[in-house]
Write an enzyme that holds these catalytic residues in place. Structure first.
Site, PDB file in Angstrom:
ATOM      1  N   ILE A 177       0.858  -1.188   0.000  1.00 52.86           N
ATOM      2  CA  ILE A 177       0.000   0.000   0.000  1.00 52.86           C
ATOM      3  C   ILE A 177       0.897   1.241   0.000  1.00 52.86           C
ATOM      4  O   ILE A 177       1.063   1.901   1.030  1.00 52.86           O
ATOM      5  CB  ILE A 177      -0.960   0.027   1.213  1.00 52.86           C
ATOM      6  N   PRO A 178       1.512   1.536  -1.135  1.00 52.90           N
ATOM      7  CA  PRO A 178       2.328   2.752  -1.184  1.00 52.90           C
ATOM      8  C   PRO A 178       1.426   3.974  -0.995  1.00 52.90           C
ATOM      9  O   PRO A 178       0.330   4.031  -1.555  1.00 52.90           O
ATOM     10  CB  PRO A 178       2.959   2.724  -2.579  1.00 52.90           C
ATOM     11  N   HIS A 179       1.875   4.891  -0.170  1.00 48.09           N
ATOM     12  CA  HIS A 179       1.067   6.065   0.125  1.00 48.09           C
ATOM     13  C   HIS A 179       1.961   7.231   0.510  1.00 48.09           C
ATOM     14  O   HIS A 179       3.100   7.029   0.928  1.00 48.09           O
ATOM     15  CB  HIS A 179       0.051   5.770   1.232  1.00 48.09           C
ATOM     16  N   GLY A 180       1.430   8.408   0.370  1.00 44.19           N
ATOM     17  CA  GLY A 180       2.173   9.594   0.759  1.00 44.19           C
ATOM     18  C   GLY A 180       1.254  10.785   0.904  1.00 44.19           C
ATOM     19  O   GLY A 180       0.184  10.849   0.306  1.00 44.19           O
TER      20      GLY A 180
END
Length: 151
Positions: A65-68
């Protein structure tokens, strides 16, 4: 916030080819920035890379779950990717990743962001759900599956 409401068919990609984690994050950034005037691809990419430097967003079981946090956006933006071939992602279990649910969240998005991440992690950690998800072939099938989760 309902997971299936975060996605549009344009932000769902199947059989994606990426030779590296960096290239995959570039593709994700581009997809998140497409059709969103308030998002810049470079800003999203830098946000995702910064978060990955803190520790991999690879949960295990082939899921990440790449997030930023992105300055200047008002709403959570999401994208779904299923890779043609699993890719090393420094996941907690050391296994490669083939399913990604990516998020760009407003810079000031606090507890809502954490609750959303926890919910996605819980859902994508269910073996039965993941088996069904890996069998979906179209954006419509994926959205139908996500809408059936009750979340």
């Amino acid at each position: 916030m309902l997971i299936h409401d975060l996605l549009s068919p344009e932000r769902i990609s199947f059989d994606v080819h990426a030779g590296s984690k960096k290239r995959l994050l570039e593709l994700i950034s581009q997809k998140l920035a497409d059709n969103s005037p308030e998002l810049g691809q470079r800003e999203v990419f830098e946000s995702l890379i910064s978060r990955e430097r803190l520790g991999s967003t690879g949960l295990g079981g082939g899921v990440a779950i790449p997030h930023g946090r992105v300055k200047g956006i008002q709403h959570v933006e999401a994208a779904f990717f299923r890779l043609a071939k699993p890719l090393a992602f420094e996941a907690v279990d050391g296994e490669p990743v083939d399913v990604l649910f990516a998020l760009a969240v407003p810079e000031d998005c606090g507890e809502d962001h954490l609750n959303l991440l926890a919910h996605i992690a819980e859902l994508f950690g269910q073996d039965g759900f993941m088996a069904e998800l890996r069998e979906t072939r179209t954006a419509a099938e994926l959205l139908k599956l996500l809408s059936g989760t009750g979340q």
